[in-house]
Design a protein around this motif. Structure first.
Motif, PDB file in Angstrom:
ATOM      1  N   LEU A 158       0.842  -1.195   0.000  1.00 15.66           N
ATOM      2  CA  LEU A 158       0.000   0.000   0.000  1.00 15.66           C
ATOM      3  C   LEU A 158       0.875   1.243   0.000  1.00 15.66           C
ATOM      4  O   LEU A 158       1.832   1.330   0.780  1.00 15.66           O
ATOM      5  CB  LEU A 158      -0.911   0.020   1.235  1.00 15.66           C
ATOM      6  N   LEU A 159       0.540   2.184  -0.865  1.00 16.16           N
ATOM      7  CA  LEU A 159       1.135   3.525  -0.843  1.00 16.16           C
ATOM      8  C   LEU A 159       0.090   4.499  -0.348  1.00 16.16           C
ATOM      9  O   LEU A 159      -0.980   4.635  -0.954  1.00 16.16           O
ATOM     10  CB  LEU A 159       1.596   3.927  -2.247  1.00 16.16           C
ATOM     11  N   LEU A 160       0.368   5.170   0.769  1.00  9.70           N
ATOM     12  CA  LEU A 160      -0.466   6.273   1.236  1.00  9.70           C
ATOM     13  C   LEU A 160       0.229   7.544   0.790  1.00  9.70           C
ATOM     14  O   LEU A 160       1.211   7.992   1.390  1.00  9.70           O
ATOM     15  CB  LEU A 160      -0.638   6.245   2.756  1.00  9.70           C
ATOM     16  N   ASP A 161      -0.267   8.121  -0.311  1.00  5.24           N
ATOM     17  CA  ASP A 161       0.359   9.275  -0.958  1.00  5.24           C
ATOM     18  C   ASP A 161      -0.223  10.552  -0.377  1.00  5.24           C
ATOM     19  O   ASP A 161      -1.380  10.894  -0.640  1.00  5.24           O
ATOM     20  CB  ASP A 161       0.111   9.189  -2.468  1.00  5.24           C
ATOM     21  N   GLY A 200       0.709  14.617  -7.118  1.00  4.60           N
ATOM     22  CA  GLY A 200       1.450  15.157  -8.243  1.00  4.60           C
ATOM     23  C   GLY A 200       2.572  14.254  -8.706  1.00  4.60           C
ATOM     24  O   GLY A 200       2.485  13.022  -8.695  1.00  4.60           O
ATOM     25  N   GLU A 201       3.668  14.860  -9.136  1.00  4.71           N
ATOM     26  CA  GLU A 201       4.808  14.119  -9.658  1.00  4.71           C
ATOM     27  C   GLU A 201       5.382  13.171  -8.604  1.00  4.71           C
ATOM     28  O   GLU A 201       5.780  12.041  -8.922  1.00  4.71           O
ATOM     29  CB  GLU A 201       5.893  15.093 -10.128  1.00  4.71           C
ATOM     30  N   SER A 202       5.420  13.619  -7.354  1.00  2.00           N
ATOM     31  CA  SER A 202       5.933  12.773  -6.282  1.00  2.00           C
ATOM     32  C   SER A 202       5.117  11.493  -6.165  1.00  2.00           C
ATOM     33  O   SER A 202       5.677  10.391  -6.080  1.00  2.00           O
ATOM     34  CB  SER A 202       5.907  13.522  -4.951  1.00  2.00           C
ATOM     35  N   GLY A 203       3.798  11.627  -6.162  1.00  3.92           N
ATOM     36  CA  GLY A 203       2.937  10.453  -6.069  1.00  3.92           C
ATOM     37  C   GLY A 203       3.153   9.491  -7.219  1.00  3.92           C
ATOM     38  O   GLY A 203       3.216   8.272  -7.032  1.00  3.92           O
ATOM     39  N   ALA A 255      -5.268  14.274  -7.702  1.00  2.00           N
ATOM     40  CA  ALA A 255      -5.696  12.878  -7.563  1.00  2.00           C
ATOM     41  C   ALA A 255      -5.927  12.195  -8.905  1.00  2.00           C
ATOM     42  O   ALA A 255      -5.510  11.047  -9.108  1.00  2.00           O
ATOM     43  CB  ALA A 255      -6.956  12.795  -6.703  1.00  2.00           C
ATOM     44  N   ASP A 256      -6.575  12.874  -9.838  1.00  2.00           N
ATOM     45  CA  ASP A 256      -6.902  12.234 -11.114  1.00  2.00           C
ATOM     46  C   ASP A 256      -5.649  11.761 -11.838  1.00  2.00           C
ATOM     47  O   ASP A 256      -5.624  10.659 -12.400  1.00  2.00           O
ATOM     48  CB  ASP A 256      -7.698  13.193 -12.006  1.00  2.00           C
ATOM     49  N   GLY A 257      -4.602  12.578 -11.821  1.00  2.00           N
ATOM     50  CA  GLY A 257      -3.361  12.214 -12.500  1.00  2.00           C
ATOM     51  C   GLY A 257      -2.675  11.030 -11.856  1.00  2.00           C
ATOM     52  O   GLY A 257      -2.181  10.125 -12.548  1.00  2.00           O
ATOM     53  N   VAL A 258      -2.608  11.014 -10.526  1.00  2.00           N
ATOM     54  CA  VAL A 258      -1.968   9.904  -9.817  1.00  2.00           C
ATOM     55  C   VAL A 258      -2.767   8.618 -10.026  1.00  2.00           C
ATOM     56  O   VAL A 258      -2.190   7.543 -10.270  1.00  2.00           O
ATOM     57  CB  VAL A 258      -1.825  10.223  -8.313  1.00  2.00           C
ATOM     58  N   GLU A 287      -4.337  -0.884  -8.109  1.00  2.00           N
ATOM     59  CA  GLU A 287      -5.617  -0.362  -7.639  1.00  2.00           C
ATOM     60  C   GLU A 287      -5.366   1.028  -7.063  1.00  2.00           C
ATOM     61  O   GLU A 287      -4.410   1.213  -6.307  1.00  2.00           O
ATOM     62  CB  GLU A 287      -6.207  -1.258  -6.552  1.00  2.00           C
ATOM     63  N   ALA A 288      -6.203   1.996  -7.395  1.00  2.00           N
ATOM     64  CA  ALA A 288      -5.949   3.359  -6.928  1.00  2.00           C
ATOM     65  C   ALA A 288      -7.244   4.112  -6.728  1.00  2.00           C
ATOM     66  O   ALA A 288      -8.208   3.919  -7.480  1.00  2.00           O
ATOM     67  CB  ALA A 288      -5.061   4.104  -7.920  1.00  2.00           C
ATOM     68  N   ARG A 289      -7.239   4.975  -5.726  1.00  2.00           N
ATOM     69  CA  ARG A 289      -8.387   5.861  -5.495  1.00  2.00           C
ATOM     70  C   ARG A 289      -7.939   7.079  -4.710  1.00  2.00           C
ATOM     71  O   ARG A 289      -6.950   7.036  -3.975  1.00  2.00           O
ATOM     72  CB  ARG A 289      -9.508   5.144  -4.740  1.00  2.00           C
ATOM     73  N   GLY A 290      -8.698   8.157  -4.869  1.00  2.00           N
ATOM     74  CA  GLY A 290      -8.526   9.319  -4.019  1.00  2.00           C
ATOM     75  C   GLY A 290      -9.463   9.201  -2.840  1.00  2.00           C
ATOM     76  O   GLY A 290     -10.259   8.260  -2.743  1.00  2.00           O
ATOM     77  N   MET A 291      -9.397  10.172  -1.940  1.00  2.00           N
ATOM     78  CA  MET A 291     -10.290  10.114  -0.782  1.00  2.00           C
ATOM     79  C   MET A 291     -10.561  11.509  -0.233  1.00  2.00           C
ATOM     80  O   MET A 291      -9.729  12.416  -0.351  1.00  2.00           O
ATOM     81  CB  MET A 291      -9.707   9.243   0.327  1.00  2.00           C
ATOM     82  N   LEU A 292     -11.725  11.665   0.326  1.00  2.00           N
ATOM     83  CA  LEU A 292     -12.071  12.790   1.180  1.00  2.00           C
ATOM     84  C   LEU A 292     -12.474  12.204   2.518  1.00  2.00           C
ATOM     85  O   LEU A 292     -13.236  11.227   2.564  1.00  2.00           O
ATOM     86  CB  LEU A 292     -13.224  13.599   0.588  1.00  2.00           C
TER      87      LEU A 292
END
Length: 313
Positions: free
Chosen positions: A208-211, A215-218, A239-242, A252-257
């Motif tokens: 798991l990556l908790l980014d 951006g570029e770092s992620g 978020a969309d780019g990462v 598997e990837a997702r953003g979060m609020l």
């Protein structure tokens, strides 16, 4: 009462200290004397006119920022039984915490145990909730897995390190060298200098990556996630780019609020009271120095949390 407001989107100088009328108290609300308000990156982004926060309040300027409150109840509405005058409380709101007095729904606030000081309680809610939900609700982190946490010495990051360790994970923390000892003391198993590309590329694959940077770092960190691994990216602006880059790499990837959840807040403050979770407060600013606090949070190099101070008596 004094209150910090944004009259227009822009730089930190757009924060103005004004005299405001204290809101009327509804029957299900409490009036709280603000002791401390948390200062978070989302506050500065909203003030600058960026992201979901700015979109939500663009038609409501002037507006008072601040999503994180700790204080003492002054009075309770007629229907309120869970909090009484004199109770110490903390919680997450939708704004307005940069005020000497705050009116909030009673059920949005949680009691602060006597063993937890005001500053620590003030710095816990937003960062703690984000860290917990990122690791568990969204990240499904399990004991025995490896998790990589970027910006690990920051507000969310330093709590995520501790929570991930408590869940039984092996924690790999990214931070500048001056924060390495701090993170080791919090329980990080491996600490890596994010400036050193070779060190980063040499990280053994993680589940798991908790980014927390985005951006570029992620995107660059995706290479150390196991095939089929998981990525949770928190900064909404990138978020969309990462997510697109992660999915292209078979992850598997997702953003979060974060969701405001008082049961989780109660669990987190209990962990603090039992000394299983430490909240680092790096600096406290008077309410009138909100602009200085925003400039500091915008550097991206704050260890732990920043607070604005209201009344302490």
């Amino acid at each position: 009462m004094k209150q910090l407001v944004i009259r227009a989107f822009g730089d930190a100088d757009q924060l103005a200290l004004v005299e405001a009328k204290s809101p009327t108290l509804a029957t299900n609300e409490v009036r709280v004397k603000m002791h401390y308000a948390g200062v978070n990156p989302v506050d500065a982004k909203t003030r600058a006119g960026l992201g979901w926060g700015a979109a939500a309040i663009k038609d409501d300027l002037p507006w008072s920022p601040g999503l994180e409150l700790m204080g003492t109840v002054l009075e309770s509405g007629a229907e309120v039984s869970i909090h009484q005058a004199g109770d110490r409380v903390f919680g997450l709101l939708s704004g307005g915490c940069y005020s000497e007095e705050v009116v909030a729904p009673a059920n949005a606030l949680v009691a602060v145990p006597s063993s937890v000081n005001d500053e620590v309680a003030a710095g816990l809610a937003l960062a703690g909730t984000t860290a917990w939900q990122g690791l568990t609700v969204h990240g499904n982190l399990a004991a025995g897995e490896r998790v990589l946490i970027s910006a690990a010495a920051g507000g969310v990051g330093h709590l995520a390190v501790q929570l991930a360790k408590d869940l039984g994970a092996t924690v790999v923390a990214l931070a500048s060298p001056n924060n390495h000892e701090f993170l080791k003391e919090l329980g990080a198993d491996e600490v890596v200098d994010y400036h050193d590309r070779d060190q980063v590329r040499a990280i053994a694959p993680v589940d798991l990556l908790l980014d927390l940077v985005g951006g570029e770092s992620g995107c660059q960190l995706l290479s150390v996630v196991k095939p089929g691994g998981r990525v949770i990216t928190v900064p909404t602006i990138t978020a969309d780019g990462v997510i697109a880059a992660a999915k292209a790499a078979g992850l598997e990837a997702r953003g979060m609020l974060k969701d405001n959840d008082t049961q989780q807040l109660a669990m987190l403050i209990k962990a603090v009271a039992e000394q299983r979770l430490t909240v680092k407060i790096s600096q406290v600013y008077p309410l009138a120095q909100g602009a200085a606090a925003h400039r500091q949070i915008e550097t991206g190099h704050t260890r732990g949390k920043l607070l604005l101070q209201g009344a302490t008596d």
